[in-house]
Design a protein around this motif. Structure first.
Motif, short mmCIF file in Angstrom:
data_model
loop_
_atom_site.label_atom_id
_atom_site.label_comp_id
_atom_site.label_asym_id
_atom_site.label_seq_id
_atom_site.Cartn_x
_atom_site.Cartn_y
_atom_site.Cartn_z
N ALA A 72 13.27 2.11 -3.31
CA ALA A 72 14.02 1.43 -4.38
C ALA A 72 14.55 0.09 -3.86
O ALA A 72 14.46 -0.93 -4.56
N LEU A 73 15.02 0.09 -2.62
CA LEU A 73 15.57 -1.13 -2.02
C LEU A 73 14.48 -2.20 -1.90
O LEU A 73 14.67 -3.36 -2.28
N ILE A 74 13.32 -1.76 -1.39
CA ILE A 74 12.20 -2.73 -1.24
C ILE A 74 11.84 -3.29 -2.62
O ILE A 74 11.64 -4.48 -2.80
N GLY A 75 11.80 -2.38 -3.63
CA GLY A 75 11.48 -2.81 -4.99
C GLY A 75 12.45 -3.88 -5.49
O GLY A 75 12.06 -4.89 -6.07
N TRP A 76 13.75 -3.64 -5.26
CA TRP A 76 14.76 -4.59 -5.74
C TRP A 76 14.65 -5.92 -5.02
O TRP A 76 14.78 -6.98 -5.62
N LEU A 77 14.42 -5.83 -3.68
CA LEU A 77 14.38 -7.07 -2.90
C LEU A 77 13.20 -7.95 -3.29
O LEU A 77 13.26 -9.17 -3.18
N ASN A 78 12.10 -7.29 -3.72
CA ASN A 78 10.93 -8.10 -4.09
C ASN A 78 11.11 -8.68 -5.48
O ASN A 78 10.47 -8.37 -6.40
N THR A 130 0.84 -1.20 0.00
CA THR A 130 0.00 0.00 0.00
C THR A 130 0.88 1.25 0.00
O THR A 130 0.61 2.22 -0.71
N VAL A 131 1.93 1.20 0.82
CA VAL A 131 2.80 2.37 0.93
C VAL A 131 3.56 2.59 -0.38
O VAL A 131 3.61 3.72 -0.90
N THR A 132 4.11 1.52 -0.95
CA THR A 132 4.86 1.72 -2.20
C THR A 132 3.91 2.16 -3.33
O THR A 132 4.27 2.99 -4.16
N SER A 133 2.67 1.64 -3.31
CA SER A 133 1.71 2.10 -4.34
C SER A 133 1.40 3.57 -4.16
O SER A 133 1.27 4.31 -5.14
N ALA A 134 1.27 4.01 -2.90
CA ALA A 134 0.95 5.42 -2.65
C ALA A 134 2.10 6.30 -3.14
O ALA A 134 1.87 7.34 -3.76
N ILE A 135 3.33 5.86 -2.90
CA ILE A 135 4.47 6.65 -3.36
C ILE A 135 4.53 6.70 -4.89
O ILE A 135 4.68 7.76 -5.49
N GLY A 136 4.36 5.54 -5.52
CA GLY A 136 4.39 5.50 -6.99
C GLY A 136 3.30 6.38 -7.57
O GLY A 136 3.53 7.15 -8.51
#
Ligand code: PHE
Length: 447
Positions: free
Chosen positions: A441-447, A213-219
């Motif tokens: 960015a880190l969370i994105g890469w790790l997933n 939810t948080v990464t979607s809100a940021i994007g």
């Protein structure tokens, strides 16, 4: 030659026009639907204040202080830091975004033409619209033709220049867009069963909140506020020295949020009223909604208004992209405005044709598993735009002199409220915004 400047109201409407676009009307409702309604909206507002606001102000500060296009801006402010390379990198982004943004703009044009010929009149069988959507987007000539029309409309405005093209368009069309969206939102709320949709938008359910939810809100916030593309920086160069940058950023963000909320109120209650899943995804505007228009009284008229509104919103964003892409040629390479806009039009149009064909004849051509369209979209949204946003905040927070940033933000100390806010902004620009971008960015890469 003295650079043209926006009037104060014109600046606000042009900035809001760049921000308000497909991101608000097409993307916000379904992303909100997918992420739990009100809880997502609250997180979205936090993200806007703590992360996006500092990035937007950084772009404004770089743009207005340098008085220059994105390519020259960094170099003009700090000639010895290799700023030309950052600038050149940022200038590629609007060209790429424009290429696929105008493909979607073309699809909207097609739906508008369909509405104008009363194709959404009368009951449409289930699946018919999905079939139309797939066969239209995977064909060759019609979507390329619509993409071309959309780009030509964009070109015709930008070629006229800042005041008589961009500012004039924004001053007439943004208020019109607002009224149309309010009418549609009111109509949507009057549908039977719409109250369930309204309560979905009003009552936050935090149990649905996850890291996604948080990464979607940021994007979503990044895309919707047009950050990390160089357009805010480019427009800021047209803002007068006496105008208040903080007020511009607050009003632009507020206008963007208000349009997104109105679009949410226009779409979600209607979706509930017809028992459609609010988590319907990107197909909401192109598949679910047209089917819905065929079922409501005067639905075809609403469809005309709705697609017209999206066209205005999309063009007000695409003109900012073409302007940001062309200005470097005008200022750095001394092209005439006509030659610069035509050159950038041609480059974006060509990449756009490949994007359009990637749903049809070129669908087997994949890059990292994505077709050309999705690859360019993901490249811009997930990598280039956040990186450009990071460059802007780090440049302002760690490279520029604090006194220069202060004097640009407070108009040399004359804006007392800005003097008071500055310490908070400074912390956000130096630490909060860059660290948040890096974490995401880190969370994105790790997933
Ligand atoms: N902010 C625009 C919108 O909401 C999208 C956009 C993103 C436009 C990046 C230009 C550049 O639709």
């Amino acid at each position: 030659m003295e650079k043209e400047k926006f009037g104060r109201f014109g600046a606000l409407l042009a900035l809001a026009g760049s921000a308000v676009g497909l991101g608000n009307i097409w993307r916000f409702p379904f992303v909100t639907g997918e992420n739990g309604g009100a809880a997502f909206i609250i997180i979205y507002i936090f993200v806007m204040v703590l992360m996006c606001f500092p990035i937007m102000l950084s772009e404004f500060i770089i743009g207005r202080r340098s008085g220059s296009n994105a390519m020259g801006a960094f170099d003009r402010l700090m000639p010895s830091t290799g700023g030309k390379h950052f600038g050149a990198f940022i200038c590629i982004i609007p060209i790429l975004v424009l290429s696929y943004y105008s493909v979607i703009g073309g699809w909207i044009l097609e739906y508008f033409f369909k509405a104008c010929t009363f194709s959404f009149d009368g009951v449409i069988e289930d699946g018919q619209i999905e079939q139309f959507f797939t066969s239209f987007t995977s064909s060759v000539i019609p979507p390329v033709f619509c993409h071309t029309l959309f780009m030509v409309a964009t070109l015709m405005i930008v070629i006229r220049g800042v005041k008589s093209g961009i500012e004039k368009f924004s001053k007439v069309m943004m208020p019109a867009l607002f009224f149309i969206m309010v009418i549609i939102a009111v109509a949507s709320c009057m549908l039977p069963g719409a109250d369930r949709g309204i309560s979905y938008l009003l009552h936050p359910d935090f149990s649905k909140v996850t890291e996604k939810t948080v990464t979607s809100a940021i994007g979503q916030a990044f895309f919707s506020l047009t950050l990390g593309v160089g357009t805010m920086m480019t427009y800021a160069a047209y803002i007068k020295k006496s105008d208040n940058l903080q007020a511009m950023a607050v009003r632009t963000s507020l206008a963007d949020l208000i349009f997104a909320l109105i679009a949410g109120v226009a779409v979600i209650p209607a979706v509930f009223s017809f028992n459609i899943n609010p988590e319907g995804g990107p197909g909401l505007v192109f598949q679910t909604f047209p089917a819905l228009f065929s079922k409501i009284p005067m639905g075809n008229l609403v469809a005309i208004l709705f697609f017209f509104a999206i066209i205005i919103a999309a063009i007000s964003s695409s003109i900012s992209l073409l302007e940001a892409a062309s200005l470097p040629l005008i200022e750095e390479k001394h092209y005439s405005r006509k030659r610069a806009t035509l050159t950038m039009f041609f480059i974006s149009w060509t990449i756009g044709v490949l994007c359009s064909l990637s749903f049809g004849p070129l669908s087997s051509l994949t890059i990292f598993g994505n077709n050309i369209f999705s690859f360019i979209d993901a490249l811009c949204a997930n990598a280039l735009m956040p990186l450009a946003g990071l460059i802007c905040v780090v440049f302002v927070g760690w490279r520029m002199k604090k006194e220069d940033v202060w004097s640009e933000f407070t108009n040399d100390g004359t804006l007392k409220q800005n003097v008071r806010i500055f310490p908070f902004l400074w912390v956000c620009i130096r630490y909060v915004a860059p660290l948040t971008i890096l974490c995401v960015a880190l969370i994105g890469w790790l997933n």
